[in-house]
Design a protein around this motif. Structure first.
Motif, PDB file in Angstrom:
ATOM      1  N   ARG A  10       0.811  -1.215   0.000  1.00 53.36           N
ATOM      2  CA  ARG A  10       0.000   0.000   0.000  1.00 53.36           C
ATOM      3  C   ARG A  10       0.843   1.264   0.000  1.00 53.36           C
ATOM      4  N   CYS A  16      -0.008   4.740  -1.562  1.00 50.14           N
ATOM      5  CA  CYS A  16      -1.351   4.651  -2.129  1.00 50.14           C
ATOM      6  C   CYS A  16      -2.430   5.182  -1.206  1.00 50.14           C
ATOM      7  N   GLU A  71     -11.065   7.088  -3.843  1.00 49.66           N
ATOM      8  CA  GLU A  71     -10.664   5.762  -3.387  1.00 49.66           C
ATOM      9  C   GLU A  71     -10.269   4.875  -4.571  1.00 49.66           C
ATOM     10  N   CYS A  72     -10.842   5.155  -5.740  1.00 52.88           N
ATOM     11  CA  CYS A  72     -10.477   4.391  -6.929  1.00 52.88           C
ATOM     12  C   CYS A  72      -8.986   4.522  -7.201  1.00 52.88           C
ATOM     13  N   GLU A  76      -6.656   5.086  -5.025  1.00 49.86           N
ATOM     14  CA  GLU A  76      -5.941   4.304  -4.013  1.00 49.86           C
ATOM     15  C   GLU A  76      -5.977   2.817  -4.356  1.00 49.86           C
ATOM     16  N   ARG A  77      -7.154   2.332  -4.723  1.00 51.37           N
ATOM     17  CA  ARG A  77      -7.298   0.902  -5.013  1.00 51.37           C
ATOM     18  C   ARG A  77      -6.559   0.525  -6.286  1.00 51.37           C
ATOM     19  N   THR A  78      -6.585   1.387  -7.266  1.00 54.52           N
ATOM     20  CA  THR A  78      -5.829   1.140  -8.496  1.00 54.52           C
ATOM     21  C   THR A  78      -4.339   1.095  -8.176  1.00 54.52           C
ATOM     22  N   ILE A 106      -2.964   0.251  -5.304  1.00 53.62           N
ATOM     23  CA  ILE A 106      -2.688  -1.008  -4.590  1.00 53.62           C
ATOM     24  C   ILE A 106      -2.586  -2.166  -5.581  1.00 53.62           C
ATOM     25  N   ALA A 140     -11.378  -1.073 -10.282  1.00 49.70           N
ATOM     26  CA  ALA A 140     -10.706  -1.359  -9.011  1.00 49.70           C
ATOM     27  C   ALA A 140     -11.705  -1.291  -7.858  1.00 49.70           C
ATOM     28  N   ASP A 141     -12.586  -0.279  -7.870  1.00 50.23           N
ATOM     29  CA  ASP A 141     -13.617  -0.178  -6.836  1.00 50.23           C
ATOM     30  C   ASP A 141     -14.566  -1.370  -6.897  1.00 50.23           C
ATOM     31  N   PHE A 144     -12.750  -4.476  -5.432  1.00 45.40           N
ATOM     32  CA  PHE A 144     -12.635  -4.435  -3.972  1.00 45.40           C
ATOM     33  C   PHE A 144     -13.992  -4.641  -3.311  1.00 45.40           C
TER      34      PHE A 144
END
Length: 129
Positions: A4, A7, A25-26, A28-30, A32, A90-91, A94
């Protein structure tokens, strides 16, 4: 996902070089997913790599085999992932992973909150299949 670094945080806009649509958040998740080598160069999810990652993860946590199998079937199967079109992949991934891990959790506590959450998940999961 374990890598992480760089990210996680609060972002008003997507991180530079990461998915441009969806929520902050997308990004961040992308990030990760990218840090774990689970994306192609165009930020599309590499489903085979995610499946391999999950296989390695569950090898040490065998009680989660039903959850991982559900994720591989439902989230990484041939159907498009569930979620609004404005939500980035990505969202969606998750959300799908989280939903299936809740649904197939092997260690529910016998508390009011857990019992309510489990009942809610049992009512909702047919919509994700």
């Amino acid at each position: 996902m374990e890598t992480r670094a760089g990210c996680i945080g609060t972002y008003d806009e997507p991180l530079p070089g990461f998915a441009s649509r969806g929520s902050p958040e997308c990004a961040e998740r992308t990030c990760i997913l990218r840090n774990n080598d689970l994306l192609f160069d165009n930020d599309e999810i590499d489903k085979d790599s995610v499946k391999q990652y999950l296989n390695e993860w569950v090898a040490k946590r065998r009680e989660f085999i039903p959850a991982v199998n559900a994720v591989k079937d439902i989230c990484l199967g041939k159907k498009p992932m569930f979620g609004p079109t404005a939500m980035c992949d990505a969202d969606k991934l998750f959300m799908c992973i989280k939903s299936n891990f809740f649904n197939k959790c092997p260690n529910w506590l016998e508390t009011e909150g857990c019992t309510e959450t489990r009942a809610f998940m049992e009512r909702c999961m047919p919509y994700f299949d």
